[in-house]
Design a protein around this motif. Sequence first.
Motif, PDB file in Angstrom:
ATOM      1  N   UNK A 173      -6.879   4.465  16.099  1.00 17.26           N
ATOM      2  CA  UNK A 173      -5.568   4.281  16.725  1.00 17.26           C
ATOM      3  C   UNK A 173      -4.502   3.845  15.730  1.00 17.26           C
ATOM      4  N   UNK A 174      -3.722   2.868  16.127  1.00 14.73           N
ATOM      5  CA  UNK A 174      -2.594   2.416  15.301  1.00 14.73           C
ATOM      6  C   UNK A 174      -3.030   1.509  14.152  1.00 14.73           C
ATOM      7  N   UNK A 175      -4.311   1.261  14.023  1.00 12.62           N
ATOM      8  CA  UNK A 175      -4.807   0.430  12.915  1.00 12.62           C
ATOM      9  C   UNK A 175      -4.952   1.229  11.617  1.00 12.62           C
ATOM     10  N   UNK A 176      -4.590   2.521  11.641  1.00 12.98           N
ATOM     11  CA  UNK A 176      -4.639   3.358  10.447  1.00 12.98           C
ATOM     12  C   UNK A 176      -3.276   3.361   9.767  1.00 12.98           C
ATOM     13  N   UNK A 177      -3.275   3.145   8.466  1.00  7.41           N
ATOM     14  CA  UNK A 177      -2.075   3.264   7.641  1.00  7.41           C
ATOM     15  C   UNK A 177      -2.360   4.251   6.514  1.00  7.41           C
ATOM     16  N   UNK A 178      -1.295   4.765   5.924  1.00  7.49           N
ATOM     17  CA  UNK A 178      -1.423   5.724   4.832  1.00  7.49           C
ATOM     18  C   UNK A 178      -0.850   5.108   3.560  1.00  7.49           C
ATOM     19  N   UNK A 179      -1.495   5.366   2.421  1.00  6.10           N
ATOM     20  CA  UNK A 179      -1.033   4.767   1.162  1.00  6.10           C
ATOM     21  C   UNK A 179       0.393   5.191   0.833  1.00  6.10           C
ATOM     22  N   UNK A 180       0.781   6.406   1.159  1.00  7.72           N
ATOM     23  CA  UNK A 180       2.128   6.888   0.847  1.00  7.72           C
ATOM     24  C   UNK A 180       3.207   6.304   1.732  1.00  7.72           C
ATOM     25  N   UNK A 181       2.851   5.748   2.889  1.00  3.14           N
ATOM     26  CA  UNK A 181       3.834   5.225   3.845  1.00  3.14           C
ATOM     27  C   UNK A 181       3.769   3.717   4.014  1.00  3.14           C
ATOM     28  N   UNK A 182       2.984   3.032   3.202  1.00  6.58           N
ATOM     29  CA  UNK A 182       2.808   1.596   3.364  1.00  6.58           C
ATOM     30  C   UNK A 182       3.397   0.874   2.159  1.00  6.58           C
ATOM     31  N   UNK A 183       4.315  -0.031   2.418  1.00  5.62           N
ATOM     32  CA  UNK A 183       4.969  -0.792   1.350  1.00  5.62           C
ATOM     33  C   UNK A 183       4.094  -1.960   0.899  1.00  5.62           C
ATOM     34  N   UNK A 184       4.283  -2.385  -0.337  1.00  4.48           N
ATOM     35  CA  UNK A 184       3.648  -3.589  -0.850  1.00  4.48           C
ATOM     36  C   UNK A 184       2.214  -3.420  -1.318  1.00  4.48           C
ATOM     37  N   UNK A 185       1.763  -2.173  -1.522  1.00  4.60           N
ATOM     38  CA  UNK A 185       0.394  -1.943  -1.986  1.00  4.60           C
ATOM     39  C   UNK A 185       0.354  -1.950  -3.509  1.00  4.60           C
ATOM     40  N   UNK A 186      -0.674  -2.575  -4.053  1.00  2.21           N
ATOM     41  CA  UNK A 186      -0.908  -2.545  -5.489  1.00  2.21           C
ATOM     42  C   UNK A 186      -2.172  -1.720  -5.728  1.00  2.21           C
ATOM     43  N   UNK A 187      -1.966  -0.414  -5.991  1.00  3.67           N
ATOM     44  CA  UNK A 187      -3.084   0.515  -6.161  1.00  3.67           C
ATOM     45  C   UNK A 187      -2.991   1.200  -7.514  1.00  3.67           C
TER      46      UNK A 187
END
Length: 196
Positions: free
Chosen positions: A67-81
């Motif tokens: 459900x809504x617990x899925x996020x995408x790396x391209x659309x999520x701010x503040x990730x250090x990858x």
Amino acid sequence: MRITRLLLLLPFLFLSCSVPSYVFTNPAQAGLSFKDGKWLLNSIDGNNDVNNMIYKKAVEDFSGFVGTRLSETGNTNGLLLGVKIPLNPSQKQITDLYKGTKFDYFINIKTNMVKDNLAAVSLNVSHMSDNRQNMSTVTLEVYDLKNGMVIYSQTAQGSAHKPTDSTSDVHLVKSSQGLVLGCYNRLIKDIKKKSS
């Protein structure tokens, strides 16, 4: 009416078709539990044109699971990858992913078109060498970031060969891109079958 049907079927009598085959490299793989946690889908690693379609299907499929617990790396701010997350990462790499994302689970997909020797419609197949084939693989891994481990790792390999006994000069075969999509679909079926 019968003559029209016969005329429509006549060209197919001179065609040879190849049915693709798919295998898993880890058939004993356990399923996943989608009951809790925040899930992060990485961009697809691979160098082929079908990756955008696979990514859209992965968003749709995993959204259906969590459900809504899925996020995408391209659309999520503040990730250090890092630029690329390797397959089968070490425990330290998984722990670093947790520190850089604060997500519970990470989905990593890699596609590879291994061989692309046959066109979707090949002419004069009977004159080709017997070792021509299309082959693709898709690997799907899920990491439990909090516990620092790989919890799902499966590779599906699809291949389509020129039939050895073909006497036809026209041959229909699944393209390497079509095999990538078929591999991905088999991985999702495997997850659905084994997961809760």
